[in-house]
Every structure is written in C-alpha cells, then in structure tokens.
Write a protein that holds these residues in place. Structure first.
Motif, PDB file in Angstrom:
ATOM      1  N   ARG A 191      -7.660   1.998  -4.320  1.00 12.30           N
ATOM      2  CA  ARG A 191      -6.696   1.013  -3.847  1.00 12.30           C
ATOM      3  C   ARG A 191      -5.294   1.471  -4.234  1.00 12.30           C
ATOM      4  NH1 ARG A 191      -7.079  -3.336  -6.675  1.00 12.30           N
ATOM      5  NH2 ARG A 191      -8.517  -2.539  -8.241  1.00 12.30           N
ATOM      6  N   VAL A 192      -4.342   1.288  -3.337  1.00 16.12           N
ATOM      7  CA  VAL A 192      -3.001   1.836  -3.512  1.00 16.12           C
ATOM      8  C   VAL A 192      -1.981   0.706  -3.435  1.00 16.12           C
ATOM      9  CG1 VAL A 192      -1.310   3.522  -2.697  1.00 16.12           C
ATOM     10  CG2 VAL A 192      -3.749   3.991  -2.452  1.00 16.12           C
ATOM     11  N   GLY A 193      -1.005   0.754  -4.329  1.00 15.06           N
ATOM     12  CA  GLY A 193       0.117  -0.183  -4.319  1.00 15.06           C
ATOM     13  C   GLY A 193       1.433   0.565  -4.415  1.00 15.06           C
ATOM     14  N   LEU A 194       2.514  -0.169  -4.365  1.00 11.02           N
ATOM     15  CA  LEU A 194       3.854   0.424  -4.360  1.00 11.02           C
ATOM     16  C   LEU A 194       4.795  -0.423  -5.186  1.00 11.02           C
ATOM     17  CD1 LEU A 194       5.949   2.482  -3.198  1.00 11.02           C
ATOM     18  CD2 LEU A 194       6.284   0.872  -1.318  1.00 11.02           C
ATOM     19  N   PHE A 195       5.650   0.271  -5.962  1.00 12.82           N
ATOM     20  CA  PHE A 195       6.694  -0.408  -6.739  1.00 12.82           C
ATOM     21  C   PHE A 195       7.942   0.463  -6.687  1.00 12.82           C
ATOM     22  CE2 PHE A 195       8.972  -1.097 -10.766  1.00 12.82           C
ATOM     23  CZ  PHE A 195       9.171  -2.471 -10.692  1.00 12.82           C
ATOM     24  N   THR A 196       9.064  -0.105  -6.255  1.00  7.39           N
ATOM     25  CA  THR A 196      10.330   0.623  -6.189  1.00  7.39           C
ATOM     26  C   THR A 196      11.366  -0.109  -7.040  1.00  7.39           C
ATOM     27  OG1 THR A 196      11.077  -0.579  -4.218  1.00  7.39           O
ATOM     28  CG2 THR A 196       9.805   1.427  -3.863  1.00  7.39           C
ATOM     29  N   PHE A 197      12.263   0.679  -7.628  1.00  4.70           N
ATOM     30  CA  PHE A 197      13.278   0.094  -8.501  1.00  4.70           C
ATOM     31  C   PHE A 197      14.467   1.039  -8.570  1.00  4.70           C
ATOM     32  CE2 PHE A 197      10.983   3.014 -11.102  1.00  4.70           C
ATOM     33  CZ  PHE A 197      11.851   3.454 -12.081  1.00  4.70           C
TER      34      PHE A 197
END
Length: 433
Positions: A270-276
């Motif tokens: 399972r893949v997720g994304l977080f940008t900052f």
C-alpha cells in the motif's frame, strides 16, 4: 497602422528637395519639393488602398506538456490579400521563448506558423497574446493585430513515460534475477503452501499437524510478506527547486516517486504520499489499488515549487502523527552543508526510531568534477579545495544518517530510478519491516 522604417527613410531622402531653391539658382527649383510631396503622398495612398485592414487568426495550443519535451503551438493566419506576416507569441512562464515566425500568406489561404515551446518546470504556461504584423506591397505602412484570447498549457510530469519505463524495468530478466518480488517462495514469513518433504529441506519447516492429518510428511513454504505500508515523503522546499541535469531536483524526485509507487502497488504493498516545505502540504494515507495510483499522480503533479526553507520539525512531526503502524518512509530531500543539516538530522533520527526510513538524496556531479579536475591556475586550486570540502561534509552527513538506522541512497539523477527500486526490493527480500 504606423509607418515603417522604409517609409521614414524615403521621406528623409526627399528632405533635400525642400532646400533645393536656396542652393540652386534656378527659378523652377521650387517645384521639386511639391513634386516630391505629391509622389510620396501618392505612394502612401496606394499603400493604404492595398493594405489589408484585418486578418483572421486562430491559436491552437496543447492542453498539457511535460518538462524538457517540446510542445508545438500553432497560429493559423488567413489574409484577404497576399502579404508577408510577422507572427510573435507572448508566453508567461518558465520556458524557452520561441522565435518570431514569418509567414508568406496567399489570398484566402491558411498559413500556419508553428512555435516550439520547451517548458523547464512544471506549472502553467500562459499564452497571453498573439501579435501579427504585416506591411503593404511597397513596405511603407504596417498594421498590427493583437489576438488576446488567453490560453494555458499545463506542464505536468510525464506519467505515461514513467509507466512504460517501469514496465520495461520489472519485466527485464537481468533486472529481476534474484529479486523477483511477487513470491520469494521458501523465504519470508507469510504462509504460501504445503508440499511434500524431500531430503535437504529444513526440518524446522515440517508441519506436524498437517503430517498427522494426511499421514505423510508435509512442510510449509513461505513467501515475503505483502501489504506493507509505504509512504512517499517529498520535500518541496527551496533547495529542491534547484536545477540538476536540466531539471529541478523536485521533478526528479516526483518521477522517481511515481515509478516506485507503481512498483509497490504491483507487488501488493500500500502506498501513500506526504509533501511538505515550510509546512505540511498534502497527505494521502497508504492504500492499495488503481485508485491509489491515480490519487498519488494528481497530488504529485500538482506540487508547487516553494521558495521557503524546509521546516523539518513541523513536517516530520505531522508525518509521525499520521502514521499509526511501522511504515517504510521514502524521504526525498537534500541539504546544502553540515551546518544547515543539523536540524534535519535530529528529525530524521526521530523518524528512524519508529519507522524504516529510506533517505534519498540527489548527488550533484559538479563538486566531484571540480575536485578531480586538473589544476592549471590558482583559482582552480581554490575551487578544488572548496569542492572537496563540500563533498566531504556531504559524506559525513550521510554517514550520520546511516548511524540512526536509516537506509541511505545517494545517487545521481540518471541512476535514481534503478537504484531506488533496487533498494526497495532489497527491503522486501530482507523483510526489514
């Protein structure tokens, strides 16, 4: 409508005729100036009669483009009479500006001018206006038409190319030799199947309950565990906007993240994304399936370039709050020197205590090239010393990240895709999660 340089030059050439009566002792010399004005006015009148007042314009632009790949914008011009038109395009955005085009238009026919736009970054290219300028048969007067119907070209990451490249990579036998991620039968912790025991197998794999039930010796086979959460964490701060091999570091990270997400979903994770950047921007919790890839694509291609410094404390704190179980965190970021990397190191250490961290940094080949260059002048020596110091500090920071227990991938832009997937498959095979 305005006079051309040819018109002004012709009028200036006739000015000496006005002073001819004072220079020449001839009573009929005064006729030269009115005669010139009459001839010049006749030429202007003929130019006005033959100069087309309007031309028809049509702008055709693609809806989307990709960084570094040329996109063609066409302008169609239809003139009622034969003329020579100069076409120019106003473009607002980070792209190589196209040169003006010259069109030979026939009466009633459509002439097409093609403009080659090469975007440098993701974002939006605004086509503000089209300028068409044409002159009459004598070249004395010119008209200009400004076509103001703004159009936009969205510059997005090349998702289709990423899919094609990933498909070729995971089906390449040389690449997958020993690294086939789907099964790993005989290794791992997930139960795969039962099979007859043969000499040479590990006796600890014998399933005694199944052996008693079936009255024959059976052993268990295992495979690598699936359904791991993978979080793609991308820094979009100021340093990630710098160019590397003709493209911003952020775009290199986005393409590599898309490719890794495709491989992870193909292998059952399972893949997720977080940008900052200076603050958290977007979060997609780990999920599986085609809809997960679509959500990640939309968020990745819309990441903006931020001029602000990266706030690792705020970003990593929010990421730790979002993650509920042990996760493979792939962090795409970069640093300038060991002094500015201190705060990053503290937050990376906190993240590595609770999760498996893969730290991905893009290596700039310039310091290595300057440090290893031949010394021909004193300034070359100074550059080599500074470049070697930058390289040494970078290696020191990466070593300190490894000491926190994190995995580190320091690769050039050309080697990022293959190295990242190779490291992910190693994590899968060794079941570090």
């Amino acid at each position: 409508m305005r006079p051309t340089p040819r018109c002004l030059a012709a009028f200036a050439a006739g000015l000496p005729a006005a002073a001819l009566p004072a220079l020449v002792a001839w009573e009929g010399a005064w006729v030269a100036w009115p005669g010139f004005l009459l001839a010049f006015g006749g030429a202007i009148a003929a130019e006005l009669a033959t100069l087309p007042r309007r031309v028809a314009l049509r702008l055709r632009a693609p809806a989307a483009a990709t960084p570094g790949v040329a996109a063609t914008v066409t302008v169609e011009v239809v003139a009622p009479r034969r003329l020579l038109a100069h076409v120019d395009l106003d473009v607002a955005g980070d792209a190589e500006l196209p040169a003006p085009a010259v069109l030979a238009c026939a009466a009633g026919a459509t002439a097409v001018a093609g403009f080659r736009l090469v975007p440098r970054r993701r974002g939006v290219l605004a086509l503000a206006a089209v300028h068409v300028r044409w002159t009459g048969a004598l070249g004395l007067l010119s008209r200009e038409l400004v076509h103001r119907q703004p159009a936009e070209v969205r510059v997005l990451a090349d998702v289709a190319a990423v899919r094609r490249r990933t498909a070729r990579m995971i089906t390449n036998r040389e690449f997958t030799t020993g690294l086939k991620p789907e099964r790993y039968v005989g290794d791992g912790s997930d139960f795969e199947s039962l099979r007859d025991f043969v000499a040479g197998m590990d006796r600890r794999a014998i399933d005694w309950k199944a052996t008693a039930r079936h009255r024959e010796v059976l052993c268990r086979e295992f495979r690598a565990e699936r359904d791991h959460p993978v979080m793609l964490c991308i820094d979009s701060g100021r340093l990630m906007g710098e160019l590397l091999d003709g493209m911003p570091r952020l775009d290199h990270a986005i393409l590599a993240a898309l490719q890794l997400a495709y491989v992870c979903l193909r292998t059952g994770d399972r893949v997720g994304l977080f940008t900052f950047a200076d603050k958290p921007q977007a979060t997609v919790l780990p999920q599986a399936g085609v809809h997960a890839l679509q959500a990640i694509q939309e968020r990745l291609t819309s990441i903006a370039y931020s001029p602000a410094e990266t706030n690792f404390t705020l970003g990593m704190t929010e990421l730790l709050r979002q993650l509920r179980r042990r996760t493979l965190v792939v962090l795409f970021t970069d640093f300038a020197d060991s002094v500015t990397a201190e705060l990053m190191l503290q937050n990376v250490a906190w993240l590595a205590r609770r999760h498996l961290l893969l730290f991905v940094a893009l290596r700039d080949p310039l310091p290595e090239r300057l440090a290893d260059a031949e010394l021909g002048a004193p300034r070359d020596l100074h550059r080599a010393v500074v470049a070697d110091e930058i390289r040494r500090e970078r290696l020191l920071v990466l070593e300190r990240i490894r000491q926190t227990g994190a995995q580190v991938l320091d690769a050039a832009a050309a080697d990022l895709d293959g190295g990242l997937i190779d490291r992910y498959l190693q994590v899968k095979r060794r079941e570090l999660l």
